[in-house]
Write an enzyme that holds these catalytic residues in place. Structure first.
Site, short mmCIF file in Angstrom:
data_model
loop_
_atom_site.label_atom_id
_atom_site.label_comp_id
_atom_site.label_asym_id
_atom_site.label_seq_id
_atom_site.Cartn_x
_atom_site.Cartn_y
_atom_site.Cartn_z
N TRP A 104 31.00 38.64 45.27
CA TRP A 104 32.38 38.21 45.56
C TRP A 104 32.79 37.03 44.70
O TRP A 104 33.94 36.97 44.23
CB TRP A 104 32.56 37.91 47.05
CG TRP A 104 32.33 39.12 47.90
CD1 TRP A 104 31.33 39.31 48.81
CD2 TRP A 104 33.08 40.34 47.89
NE1 TRP A 104 31.43 40.56 49.38
CE2 TRP A 104 32.48 41.21 48.84
CE3 TRP A 104 34.21 40.79 47.18
CZ2 TRP A 104 32.97 42.51 49.08
CZ3 TRP A 104 34.69 42.07 47.43
CH2 TRP A 104 34.08 42.90 48.36
N ASP A 173 35.89 30.77 49.78
CA ASP A 173 35.98 32.10 50.37
C ASP A 173 34.99 32.09 51.55
O ASP A 173 33.79 32.12 51.36
CB ASP A 173 35.57 33.15 49.33
CG ASP A 173 35.55 34.57 49.90
OD1 ASP A 173 35.79 34.74 51.11
OD2 ASP A 173 35.28 35.51 49.11
N LYS A 197 35.42 40.45 59.04
CA LYS A 197 33.99 40.16 59.23
C LYS A 197 33.78 39.44 60.56
O LYS A 197 33.08 39.92 61.43
CB LYS A 197 33.45 39.28 58.10
CG LYS A 197 33.03 39.95 56.79
CD LYS A 197 33.96 40.96 56.24
CE LYS A 197 33.50 41.65 54.98
NZ LYS A 197 33.86 41.01 53.74
C1 LIG Z 1 34.32 41.32 52.39
C2 LIG Z 1 34.45 40.14 51.50
C3 LIG Z 1 35.50 40.04 50.57
C4 LIG Z 1 36.50 41.14 50.34
O1 LIG Z 1 37.39 41.15 51.38
P1 LIG Z 1 38.66 42.15 51.41
O2 LIG Z 1 39.37 41.70 52.63
O3 LIG Z 1 38.11 43.55 51.50
O4 LIG Z 1 39.44 41.95 50.18
C5 LIG Z 1 35.57 38.89 49.81
N1 LIG Z 1 34.69 37.88 49.97
C6 LIG Z 1 33.69 37.95 50.86
C7 LIG Z 1 32.73 36.81 50.99
C8 LIG Z 1 33.53 39.08 51.65
O5 LIG Z 1 32.53 39.16 52.55
#
Ligand SMILES: *Cc1c(COP(=O)(O)O)cnc(C)c1O
Length: 362
Positions: A104, A173, A197
């Site tokens: 990511w 993030d 998540k």
């Molecule tokens: C799942 C995830 C993403 C992507 O998220 P989307 O909502 O599908 O764009 C980005 N960063 C992390 C750390 C993730 O776990």
């Protein structure tokens, strides 16, 4: 209701608290005194106003956010934030630091580069397959922000503590570990997290941004891509993902009122991780892929002696009522995602299954 539910170790969309699902089921036909489904009410109604204001208030209380932080709800997932963040915060002549700790982060870096912004990758753990979190990172003092991925969902690593940036605001993030533990928000200029998540269903991304960062947003951006649009309109400039925001509000209520806040949540998450890593460490059969000290309390990644056994493990686990244990397709192996809503009971049941599987095939 719960009889035919499995133990859910999905990486995302992921498990939600059972009592949240029960509330959703009730509200799905008629919400409060509205006489309408939660999916049928207007985003301009008093009911939805209360929902979104409560979600913001709970986020602020749980994280200890002052009035200088805005809580926004934006569509497009965390992936849209990979470009929206540099688009809004970096002008010509600005620079930002990025730490690369996995899939990511790599995507966040690539998106910022597409825009032609000046970014420096100041640390990376790619040399050992992203199995660890870099330490002693030298950040550029002139950087507008320092971007990190707090938990690496695919590689199973997590920042146990946030790096010292010497005053450069962190941009994080936190998609896969937001609300899993308390932390010092003052270090952060911006935080974003896809809800699916740890805090809700898919469809919305929570963005927490400090007021001084909003001042960086250029006028010459389309409205839907500007943080200021969302901040000025309480995320109600256009029709928001009402159902996802409503669900996030219920999860935050559960965190505050049933769990009792982030200190308590962190203790439960630590216990779950300890049970699972303990089981892996004791065995000569399972092998954790993340290095000690960098291991995630949210996504536990591990291997078995060979790929045939891994496939058998995932299959037999599912038959025994444990879902979502296959590793990400890009790395293989196995992964148990143990987010907030996955209880200690689920983790104990999983380790009992793992020990039994090892006795049979080890
Ligand atoms: C799942 C995830 C993403 C992507 O998220 P989307 O909502 O599908 O764009 C980005 N960063 C992390 C750390 C993730 O776990």
């Amino acid at each position: 209701m719960a009889q035919n539910r499995i133990y859910n170790f999905n990486p995302g969309p992921a498990a939600l608290p059972l009592e949240v699902l029960a509330q959703i089921r009730q509200d799905f036909l008629s919400y409060a005194d509205s006489g309408m489904s939660i999916t049928e009410i207007s985003h301009r109604s008093r009911w939805f106003d209360e929902i979104i204001n409560d979600a913001v208030a709970r986020t602020k209380r749980l994280l200890g956010l002052g009035d200088d932080y805005h809580v926004l709800f934006i569509q497009g997932g965390a992936s849209l934030q990979f470009c929206m963040l540099p688009m809004n915060l970096l002008g010509a002549g600005d620079r930002a630091d990025y730490v690369n700790t996995g899939t990511w982060s790599t995507k966040a870096i690539a998106e910022a580069r597409i825009l032609g912004r000046h970014i420096d990758v100041v640390a990376s753990s790619e040399d050992r397959g992203f199995a660890y979190i870099p330490e002693q990172i030298a950040f550029n003092s002139g950087a507008v922000f320092a971007h990190i991925t707090s938990n690496n969902t695919i590689k199973g690593t997590q920042f146990a503590e946030f790096p010292d940036t010497d005053g450069v605001p962190l941009a994080a993030d936190m998609s896969s570990d937001i609300m899993s533990r308390p932390f010092d928000v003052q270090k952060f200029g911006i935080i974003y997290a896809g809800a699916q998540k740890n805090i809700g269903p898919a469809g919305v991304c929570m963005v927490i941004i400090r007021a001084d960062f909003l001042e960086r947003v250029p006028e010459a951006l389309p409205s839907m891509l500007k943080y200021t649009t969302y901040a000025a309109k309480n995320s109600l400039y256009n029709t928001p993902p009402c159902f996802a925001i409503y669900s996030v509000q219920l999860v935050l209520k559960w965190l505050e009122e049933t769990i009792g806040g982030l200190e308590r949540m962190a203790a439960i998450n630590a216990e779950k991780a300890q049970i699972l890593y303990g089981c892996i460490e004791r065995s000569g059969f399972y092998r954790a892929t993340a290095e000690p000290g960098s291991r995630s309390r949210m996504n536990v990644t591990f291997r078995l002696p060979d790929e045939d056994l891994e496939a058998r493990f995932v299959k037999e686990a599912l038959a025994a009522g444990f879902g979502g244990l296959k590793g990400h397709r890009s790395v293989g192996g196995c992964r148990a995602s143990i987010y907030n809503a996955t209880g200690v009971d689920a983790v104990k049941a999983l380790t009992a299954f793992m020990e039994e599987f090892e006795r049979t095939y080890g």
